[in-house]
Design a protein around this motif. Structure first.
Motif, PDB file in Angstrom:
ATOM      1  N   ARG A 134      -3.180   2.118  -2.926  1.00 59.25           N
ATOM      2  CA  ARG A 134      -4.203   2.340  -1.893  1.00 59.25           C
ATOM      3  C   ARG A 134      -5.587   2.394  -2.529  1.00 59.25           C
ATOM      4  N   GLN A 135      -5.674   2.955  -3.732  1.00 62.35           N
ATOM      5  CA  GLN A 135      -6.948   2.984  -4.446  1.00 62.35           C
ATOM      6  C   GLN A 135      -7.370   1.575  -4.869  1.00 62.35           C
ATOM      7  N   ARG A 180       0.817  -1.219   0.000  1.00 59.56           N
ATOM      8  CA  ARG A 180       0.000   0.000   0.000  1.00 59.56           C
ATOM      9  C   ARG A 180       0.848   1.264   0.000  1.00 59.56           C
ATOM     10  N   THR A 206       4.279   4.012 -11.017  1.00 60.20           N
ATOM     11  CA  THR A 206       3.593   4.692  -9.914  1.00 60.20           C
ATOM     12  C   THR A 206       2.853   3.723  -9.000  1.00 60.20           C
ATOM     13  N   THR A 240       1.968   3.210  -2.307  1.00 66.46           N
ATOM     14  CA  THR A 240       1.722   4.257  -3.302  1.00 66.46           C
ATOM     15  C   THR A 240       0.226   4.572  -3.342  1.00 66.46           C
ATOM     16  N   ARG A 241      -0.097   5.761  -3.795  1.00 64.77           N
ATOM     17  CA  ARG A 241      -1.515   6.143  -3.865  1.00 64.77           C
ATOM     18  C   ARG A 241      -2.322   5.229  -4.790  1.00 64.77           C
ATOM     19  N   PRO A 242      -1.808   4.894  -5.989  1.00 62.07           N
ATOM     20  CA  PRO A 242      -2.594   3.983  -6.828  1.00 62.07           C
ATOM     21  C   PRO A 242      -2.885   2.642  -6.158  1.00 62.07           C
ATOM     22  N   HIS A 280      -6.641  -1.199  -3.286  1.00 60.57           N
ATOM     23  CA  HIS A 280      -7.120  -1.882  -2.084  1.00 60.57           C
ATOM     24  C   HIS A 280      -8.518  -1.408  -1.693  1.00 60.57           C
ATOM     25  N   TRP A 281      -8.800  -0.132  -1.899  1.00 62.89           N
ATOM     26  CA  TRP A 281     -10.160   0.355  -1.640  1.00 62.89           C
ATOM     27  C   TRP A 281     -11.159  -0.354  -2.547  1.00 62.89           C
TER      28      TRP A 281
END
Length: 252
Positions: A145-146, A139, A201, A141-143, A148-149
């Motif tokens: 984390r998205q 988790r 990314t 990187t921001r992508p 995983h959401w």
């Protein structure tokens, strides 16, 4: 130009129908080398990006491209890299009826599946892992984390279903599947090519190095300057280089 494909429907050992497309190889090389193309999470072999990759690879051998379970026109629910090894195995077994050598080429999630498949099922002459993770639950990187959401929350799964035609299974892995870096050393003596961009990314370059360091010879690591993530960043030149690398694999 996007090459024409011949549709196919495969069935996995656990009974899931898998949508696939087949592009014949170059004239005069029929039956020698075949590729099985494995897309990333929320991808599909029917997207223009993946079709263009398949068309370039078809200059070096036949290509069987699949939709993983829960994606596109395939049945079932996505387990995000776990049971997808059965999908890839069905495709490899199908490809082996037509080709002497089969090389799996996976992108992102498909790279993780290709690594695990070669370690657990075998039957391939080479493995290419592009933009793949080395370990689960990353988790950083921001992508990611998205991602995983989208996997873990009802609203995220609904969005994936509506926007990407990806149906995701509810619940956690039990047991946790073999991690890609744990699978990497089990692939030898089959040649392994790890491809990763220094501008990815989703998964930073440390993932590629972890995979390479865990793997045994024969292995190669290509660090691509300025290359982003998976299919969307793949240039025809990179795919041609992967095709040429694959032609050097030896029969089993």
């Amino acid at each position: 130009m996007i090459a024409p494909v011949f549709g196919a429907m495969l069935r996995t050992s656990d009974g899931v129908r898998i949508d696939a497309g087949h592009l014949p190889g170059p004239t005069g090389h029929t039956g020698e080398l075949g590729f099985v193309l494995a897309h990333g999470f929320t991808g599909s072999w029917r997207t223009p990006i993946t079709r263009r990759i398949a068309a370039v690879l078809a200059g070096y051998g036949g290509v069987l491209a699949i939709d993983f379970r829960g994606h596109g026109r395939s049945a079932g629910l996505s387990t995000v890299g776990d049971l997808e090894v059965l999908d890839l195995d069905a495709a490899v077994r199908h490809a082996r009826t037509a080709y002497q050598r089969v090389v799996t080429v996976g992108f992102s999630m498909g790279a993780a599946v290709a690594l695990r498949h070669a370690a657990l099922h075998g039957g391939v002459a080479g493995v290419v892992a592009v933009s793949g993770p080395a370990r689960w639950y990353y988790r950083g990187t921001r992508p990611m984390r998205q991602v995983h959401w989208a996997i873990e929350h009802p609203a995220g799964r609904l969005a994936a279903r509506v926007a990407k035609r990806t149906r995701i299974a509810v619940g956690r892995w039990d047991p946790i599947p073999l991690a890609p870096y744990q699978a990497a050393p089990l692939i030898a003596p089959v040649p392994l090519l790890i491809v990763h961009g220094d501008a990815d990314t989703f998964f930073p370059l440390e993932h590629a190095h972890q995979l390479y360091e865990a793997a045994r010879e024969p292995r190669e690591l290509w660090v691509e300057p300025g290359y982003g993530h998976a299919e969307s960043a793949a240039t025809p030149d990179l795919i041609r280089r992967i095709g040429r690398w694959s032609t050097r694999t030896k029969p089993e």
